[in-house]
Write a protein that holds these residues in place. Structure first.
Motif, PDB file in Angstrom:
ATOM      1  N   HIS A 164    -138.371  93.990  57.055  1.00  0.00           N
ATOM      2  CA  HIS A 164    -139.211  93.379  58.091  1.00  0.00           C
ATOM      3  C   HIS A 164    -140.152  94.440  58.652  1.00  0.00           C
ATOM      4  O   HIS A 164    -139.741  95.554  58.915  1.00  0.00           O
ATOM      5  N   ASP A 244    -146.697  80.674  59.697  1.00  0.00           N
ATOM      6  CA  ASP A 244    -146.792  80.501  61.141  1.00  0.00           C
ATOM      7  C   ASP A 244    -146.381  81.762  61.875  1.00  0.00           C
ATOM      8  O   ASP A 244    -145.522  82.516  61.422  1.00  0.00           O
ATOM      9  N   GLY A 245    -146.972  81.970  63.040  1.00  0.00           N
ATOM     10  CA  GLY A 245    -146.633  83.133  63.842  1.00  0.00           C
ATOM     11  C   GLY A 245    -147.247  84.398  63.261  1.00  0.00           C
ATOM     12  O   GLY A 245    -146.702  85.481  63.449  1.00  0.00           O
ATOM     13  N   VAL A 247    -147.231  85.589  60.325  1.00  0.00           N
ATOM     14  CA  VAL A 247    -146.344  86.305  59.412  1.00  0.00           C
ATOM     15  C   VAL A 247    -146.998  86.315  58.034  1.00  0.00           C
ATOM     16  O   VAL A 247    -147.446  85.288  57.545  1.00  0.00           O
ATOM     17  N   LEU A 272    -141.605  90.976  55.182  1.00  0.00           N
ATOM     18  CA  LEU A 272    -142.132  89.979  56.112  1.00  0.00           C
ATOM     19  C   LEU A 272    -142.822  90.752  57.227  1.00  0.00           C
ATOM     20  O   LEU A 272    -142.176  91.438  58.008  1.00  0.00           O
ATOM     21  N   ARG A 274    -144.891  90.852  60.499  1.00  0.00           N
ATOM     22  CA  ARG A 274    -145.307  90.103  61.686  1.00  0.00           C
ATOM     23  C   ARG A 274    -146.425  90.879  62.354  1.00  0.00           C
ATOM     24  O   ARG A 274    -146.203  91.984  62.850  1.00  0.00           O
ATOM     25  N   ALA A 275    -147.604  90.303  62.342  1.00  0.00           N
ATOM     26  CA  ALA A 275    -148.767  91.012  62.868  1.00  0.00           C
ATOM     27  C   ALA A 275    -149.324  90.237  64.051  1.00  0.00           C
ATOM     28  O   ALA A 275    -149.259  89.012  64.086  1.00  0.00           O
ATOM     29  N   SER A 770    -121.288  73.452  69.338  1.00  0.00           N
ATOM     30  CA  SER A 770    -122.678  73.325  69.741  1.00  0.00           C
ATOM     31  C   SER A 770    -122.898  72.046  70.559  1.00  0.00           C
ATOM     32  O   SER A 770    -123.654  72.033  71.533  1.00  0.00           O
ATOM     33  N   PHE A 774    -124.193  71.580  74.315  1.00  0.00           N
ATOM     34  CA  PHE A 774    -125.359  70.729  74.566  1.00  0.00           C
ATOM     35  C   PHE A 774    -125.091  69.796  75.744  1.00  0.00           C
ATOM     36  O   PHE A 774    -125.913  69.654  76.650  1.00  0.00           O
ATOM     37  N   ASP A 777    -125.036  71.774  78.964  1.00  0.00           N
ATOM     38  CA  ASP A 777    -126.334  72.347  79.358  1.00  0.00           C
ATOM     39  C   ASP A 777    -127.360  71.285  79.717  1.00  0.00           C
ATOM     40  O   ASP A 777    -128.216  71.507  80.569  1.00  0.00           O
ATOM     41  N   THR A 778    -127.335  70.159  79.008  1.00  0.00           N
ATOM     42  CA  THR A 778    -128.428  69.205  79.177  1.00  0.00           C
ATOM     43  C   THR A 778    -128.016  67.918  79.887  1.00  0.00           C
ATOM     44  O   THR A 778    -128.794  67.358  80.636  1.00  0.00           O
TER      45      THR A 778
ATOM     46  N   MET B   1    -143.457  81.264  60.142  1.00  0.00           N
ATOM     47  CA  MET B   1    -142.171  81.384  60.823  1.00  0.00           C
ATOM     48  C   MET B   1    -142.423  81.379  62.319  1.00  0.00           C
ATOM     49  O   MET B   1    -143.232  82.145  62.817  1.00  0.00           O
ATOM     50  N   GLN B  57    -131.232  75.558  70.378  1.00  0.00           N
ATOM     51  CA  GLN B  57    -130.123  76.357  70.870  1.00  0.00           C
ATOM     52  C   GLN B  57    -130.149  77.725  70.185  1.00  0.00           C
ATOM     53  O   GLN B  57    -130.290  77.817  68.959  1.00  0.00           O
ATOM     54  N   ARG B  63    -126.502  81.584  72.876  1.00  0.00           N
ATOM     55  CA  ARG B  63    -125.975  80.214  72.757  1.00  0.00           C
ATOM     56  C   ARG B  63    -126.494  79.263  73.834  1.00  0.00           C
ATOM     57  O   ARG B  63    -125.965  78.170  74.021  1.00  0.00           O
ATOM     58  N   TRP B  65    -128.890  76.485  75.425  1.00  0.00           N
ATOM     59  CA  TRP B  65    -129.793  75.420  74.999  1.00  0.00           C
ATOM     60  C   TRP B  65    -131.100  75.575  75.767  1.00  0.00           C
ATOM     61  O   TRP B  65    -131.091  75.761  76.979  1.00  0.00           O
ATOM     62  N   ARG B  84    -130.672  73.933  81.268  1.00  0.00           N
ATOM     63  CA  ARG B  84    -129.995  73.708  82.548  1.00  0.00           C
ATOM     64  C   ARG B  84    -130.999  73.681  83.705  1.00  0.00           C
ATOM     65  O   ARG B  84    -130.852  72.907  84.641  1.00  0.00           O
TER      66      ARG B  84
END
Lengths: 1030, 88
Positions: A164, A244-245, A247, A272, A274-275, A770, A774, A777-778, B1, B57, B63, B65, B84
């Motif tokens: 990288h 994208d980004g 790269v 890779l 990244r510029a 996960s 979720f 958190d949400t 990316m 996430q 970890r 979200w 959150r």
């Protein structure tokens, strides 16, 4: 063709030995394989894709359509490399391609005679419809005849790597524009990476003579850049894609000077980059001309002839015809003449734009104007050309035809973000479209061809690009290069105009099987030019004779002007259709020299302007990238990570056959139990049912759930209730997705009022974790709960079987493991000497069983302790195959049943939930469609045909029903049951057919088998669960 | 990316993250029995050509979200916040 005694950028003190088709040759350091071949007098380098026509070197760069070679031997064999970009190295082994038995005599050259049958769409027309079966037969021969090189079949012993990189300003191309940009950006204080695909820096400047002013400018610039610590210059590195980004995907080839990389060095490296900003200074590629037999060896781009002369000191011809429709080729003509060649320029225009006649006269170069090249004579090497001129046809003898049809900017990378190139009518070519923020262009890629202009633009782009990244130190004026009249030659013109006039193919006629279209039809007639037919005495007929032969548009894919006309007649007019129908632009060169002609030809046929026809989409990679480079080190053992349980080494040492599941390695079965898996798993099942077995269950997902609202949280997460689970008790739980489909199952144990220990299936561990995060958190950030994955922290094992309690008591004599102290679904969490043990009495097998959890570092110790204490009780280990079979006997669902399509009701688990509400998936689970009687339900199936067995995946039908279609359901899991001495299975069967006692046929069409079975309860053994209690 | 500027860990490659779907839809309360509301939450999507609020996430990092506003035409990211915080 010969190597000159002096000059060029080769090091005559470093000879390099190499072989081509077994013939030993010598080149020098600084050569490409192509220049070394030319220096050794090799003109014929390959056979063409379809017609096996003899082919020579056309270009001196990555656009090469013909000179494809295979390098290396054995596992290092790499096919389809362009000889024009391969750096010559000592010990290089190169082979030509697509010829048999040899390059000079190719048996399939005869394909040319069948050419009328091999036109565009040949395969579709010949092998579709009733004749499709013929394809099966002919495919092998056709594929062998038409094609490219063959890859090695052995593993590649070399190393490939991935790295990288980061930069403020990335500059693609090291020509005058790129170097000037690098200097400006470097002075501004930006971190600069300059990327050059060649092994030498300089781009187009390398094609100037070594004693020229431009060569002096180049060495001055390189010296200044080398002194800048913030500028890194990368050679042998191709920027193959822009992503994208900002790269850039780069691939760097090793530069050991030997054919193979040195010890410890990677053959190729994927980078890779990244510029923050990118300057595209990728230059332009010269276009060839389309005329009859324009693919003969000895026909070369004018710029390439000049590069071979000035950079590699190879004079590629002594009698040269330079066929051009623009001024830029005059430069090659003059240099070739200076080197001693006899040069004739055939210029299709009435007069060159610049005043070049006098310069030509001084160098003894004959200039024929209004002269169109019509045909090339000679088969394995060009002998002469036919020119169509106002006074009639002329034949000029020659051994080299240097052609130029103008220039196409290298817009590929600039288009990778979906930026369509735009057409510039004034110079008849495509230039980059409007680029996003932080992306700049400079030099010939913009359509201009002057060195002074490129330097100026590069400087500006370098300043702008570094300012974009916040690097804005004072920058000096660009280092200018004022070329003298002679060296500047035809390119000393205002920006852009030197590209004029590019040929614009205007292909209008030409019947199927008729002689090639007259060359003049490929381009618009300019004012002052007379029609070809008028010029040729005898009119059209005479002209057709003059231009008889194939005129190639895509030389690599053997696509001719006739193929394009044919595609048009048959309605394949869109450029995307044209491309796919004729395969134009689909070779390894991706049509770098041909796409423009095809577009303009189709525009001409359709009576449209070129921009209306459009271009095909430019996609990465710009040039082919070896799969090895993309894979890097992710091969073999390193392809993906492996997870081993704390007891892994014990399993391996004790005869376990390991199996990959997810990323985990798990014991499949133990060879001590039987010769093969079928024998072993049945023996292991018997052992668990009759004495006891020990199983490594460390792979289960383990989640620690804590907080004041932990019980409420689990009550919502699981479909069945958890709020009233007493401390010290475990419960089986099932989770749904929001859409009402079953998600995962497992057990959760209440360690304290606010503390739970959850296990999940091995496969869904990460998804469940996960999902819980979720929701917290949400959806419910108000719940005071924290979840932590502790999968790796705990080793886990299950001792199961009638003797399991005795074994546990023997292993841990101080612990009370009696039924009263530790009942079914009970918990015992104790410090045993230095070990913190968490023992939960849970059963997956249906036997009395205990799950023992201990810190991962003590896993092996506890395992061995259990094995030792259990030996007198007949304890042996068992693997996942037996585990899976034991649970089928008990009708426990697992992954094959929880397949992302089944509901609680399908699996017969609705009773667990009852009338609860407020859990995930509750509302949508009540969808009407989920109660459709055609929906499947979990059933047990028992085979009653002696000597036959059930197979997982079998399709279920009613008896006497034809075994067609999707049937009424399928078998999900299957096992031989030693307890019942029968093959039993779990299956999903339409509710209407899921009647206990009914007969069913399980068909496995792939193995051509149909077995009869009876629908039974999915719980084959101990339906009351007496074995696991008490 | 894509690069995602995690409010906790800084700019990281998108392959450290797990995509979590549309963040513009409202999840009904856990005990909301309204079928229509759940149907819309699970199945009905806008699919805009332009700014899109979506969950990511940082699975191999903190970890957390996140709610990311990404332009679906250019992949330009307009804002990134902890999920959150957007909810509370």
């Amino acid at each position: 063709m010969r190597r000159l005694a002096i000059g060029g950028r080769i090091d005559r003190s470093q000879p390099m030995e190499f072989t081509f088709d077994g013939r030993a040759m010598t080149g020098f350091r600084g050569d490409t394989l192509a220049s070394a071949l030319l220096a050794n007098g090799v003109r014929l380098v390959g056979r063409s894709f379809k017609y096996h026509r003899p082919r020579g070197i056309l270009s001196a760069g990555p656009e090469e359509p013909n000179a494809l070679v295979t390098l290396g031997t054995g596992g290092r064999r790499e096919p389809n490399l362009t000889a024009t970009t391969v750096e010559l190295a000592d010990g290089l082994v190169a082979e030509s391609q697509n010829r048999w038995p040899s390059l000079k005599f190719d048996a399939q050259g005869i394909n040319g005679l069948f050419a009328p049958f091999l036109s565009a769409g040949f395969y579709y027309k010949t092998f579709m419809g009733p004749t499709r079966r013929a394809w099966m037969f002919y495919e092998h021969f056709i594929r062998k005849a038409a094609g490219f090189g063959r890859a090695g079949e052995e593993p590649d012993p070399d190393r490939y790597d991935v790295r990288h990189l980061f930069a403020d300003v990335a500059i693609v191309g090291s020509g005058p524009a790129g170097l000037s940009a690098a200097l400006a950006a470097g002075e501004a204080g930006a971190r600069v990476v300059l990327i050059e695909q060649d092994f030498a820096l300089g781009g187009t400047l390398l094609s100037d003579p070594q004693d020229s002013e431009s060569a002096a400018w180049l060495s001055g610039m390189l010296a200044r850049l080398a002194g800048m610590p913030n500028v890194s210059l990368m050679t042998r590195t191709t920027a193959f894609g822009a992503y994208d980004g900002n790269v850039l995907g780069l691939v760097e080839r090793h530069g050991s000077g030997t054919a193979d990389p040195k010890e410890g060095q990677a053959r190729q490296m994927l980078l890779l980059l990244r510029a923050k900003s990118i300057v595209y200074a990728s230059g332009a590629l010269e276009r060839p001309l389309t005329f009859a037999n324009n693919d003969r060896p000895g026909i070369m781009l004018a710029s390439a002839a000049r590069i071979y002369l000035n950079r590699f000191a190879v004079l590629t011809g002594t009698r040269v015809v330079v066929a051009t429709d623009n001024d830029s080729a005059y430069r090659a003509a003059f240099d070739l003449a200076t080197a001693g060649a006899e040069v004739t320029i055939a210029d299709s225009r009435a007069e060159p734009i610049h005043d070049l006649r006098e310069q030509a006269r001084r160098r003894g170069v004959a200039v024929r104007t209004n002269s169109l090249i019509a045909n090339a004579l000679g088969r394995r090497a060009v002998r002469a050309v036919s020119l169509s001129e106002p006074g009639g046809a002329a034949t000029v003898r020659c051994d080299l035809v240097a052609v130029s049809g103008g220039w196409s900017p290298t817009v590929h990378l600039t288009s990778h973000f979906g930026v369509k190139p735009v057409y510039r009518e004034d110079i008849q070519t495509f230039v980059p479209g409007k680029l996003g923020a932080g992306r700049f262009v400079a030099g010939a890629v913009m359509g201009g061809l002057t060195t002074a202009g490129a330097i100026e633009q590069g400087h500006r782009a370098g300043v702008d690009a570094s300012a974009f990244c916040g690097a804005a130190k004072a920058v000096q004026q660009p280092v200018r290069l004022e070329l003298t009249e002679i060296d500047a030659g035809p390119d000393d013109s205002p920006l852009g105009t030197s590209l004029r006039p590019a040929p614009l193919a205007q292909l209008v006629r030409g019947g199927y099987g008729s002689p090639a279209i007259l060359p003049e039809l490929h381009r618009p007639r300019r004012s002052g030019e007379t029609s070809h037919a008028k010029r040729t005495r005898g009119g059209d007929e005479e002209g057709a004779k003059l231009a008889a032969g194939k005129a190639f548009v895509d030389i690599q894919m053997d696509v001719t002007t006739q193929d394009i006309a044919l595609a048009h007649r048959e309605g394949y007019e869109s450029v995307e259709h044209l491309k796919r129908y004729t395969t134009l632009g689909m070779g390894t060169d991706q049509g770098k020299t041909s796409n423009f002609y095809a577009l303009s030809a189709m525009a001409g046929l359709r009576g449209m302007a070129v921009p209306e026809v459009g271009t095909t989409t430019f996609r990465p990679p710009y040039t082919p990238v070896a799969i090895g480079a993309l894979a890097g080190r992710s091969i073999g053992h390193h392809y993906k990570p492996i997870r081993r349980t704390p007891m892994h080494d014990w399993h391996v040492a004790n005869g376990a056959q390991m199996l990959e599941g997810g990323l985990w390695m798990r014991p499949w079965f133990y060879r001590t139990s039987g010769r093969d898996v079928n024998e072993a798993y049945v023996a292991e099942m018997r052992m668990v049912r009759e004495t006891a077995g020990l199983m490594d269950i460390s792979t289960l997902g383990k989640i620690d759930v804590q907080g004041p609202d932990a019980a409420e949280f689990l009550d919502r997460v699981y479909a069945n209730g958890f709020a009233r689970l007493p401390v010290g008790r475990a419960r089986y739980g099932i989770m749904l997705r929001d859409d009402g489909i079953v998600f995962d199952d497992g057990t959760t144990t209440r360690l304290g009022e606010r503390h739970f220990f959850m296990t999940t299936s091995t496969a869904k561990a990460a998804d469940v974790m996960s999902r819980l995060e979720f929701l917290l958190d949400t959806a419910w950030p108000d719940l005071r709960v924290s979840v932590t994955s502790v999968t790796y922290e705990w080793a886990a094992m299950s001792v199961a079987g009638p003797n399991s309690r005795d074994i546990l008591a023997a292993a841990f004599p101080d612990l009370d493991v009696s039924n009263e102290a530790l009942p079914h679904m009970g918990l015992l969490e104790e410090q045993y000497r230095d070990m913190h043990l968490r023992i939960i009495r849970l059963s997956f097998s249906g036997e009395r069983a205990y799950e023992i959890y201990v810190g991962a570092s003590l896993g092996n110790e506890v395992w061995c302790r259990l094995m030792e204490a259990g030996a007198p009780f007949g304890l042996k280990p068992y693997g996942v195959e037996a585990l899976g079979a034991l649970r089928v006997e008990k009708g426990h669902i697992a992954g094959p049943e929880i397949d992302g399509r089944t509901t609680l009701d399908d699996l017969g688990l609705s009773r667990m939930v009852g009338k609860r509400s407020g859990y995930v998936g509750e509302v949508l689970e009540r969808r009407e469609a989920f109660s459709d009687p055609a929906r499947p339900r979990l059933v047990g199936l028992r085979c009653f045909e002696p000597g036959k067995q059930l197979h997982a995946g079998a399709i279920l039908f009613r008896p006497n029903e034809s075994l067609q279609g999707h049937g009424l359901g399928r078998i999900t899991s299957v096992t031989y049951s030693p307890a019942l001495d029968a093959w039993v299975a779990l299956g999903l069967l339409a509710r209407e057919a899921a009647v206990e006692g009914a007969e069913i046929v399980a068909a496995s069409p792939i193995i051509g088998q149909a077995v009869r079975a009876r629908v039974v309860s999915p719980i084959f053994l101990d339906p009351k669960g007496e074995r696991l209690r008490g | 990316m894509l690069r995602i500027e995690c409010p906790c860990c800084g700019p990281r490659d998108h392959d450290e993250f797990r995509y979590g779907g549309d963040a513009s839809v409202t999840r009904p309360a856990y005990d909301d029995p309204d079928f229509e509301a759940w149907y819309r939450y699970v199945f009905v999507r806008e699919n805009p050509a332009g700014l899109h609020r979506e969950y990511w996430q940082h699975v191999v990092g903190c970890r957390q979200w996140l709610v990311v506003e990404r332009d679906t035409r250019s992949h330009t990211i307009a804002s990134i916040r902890f999920a959150r915080e957007t909810r509370a």
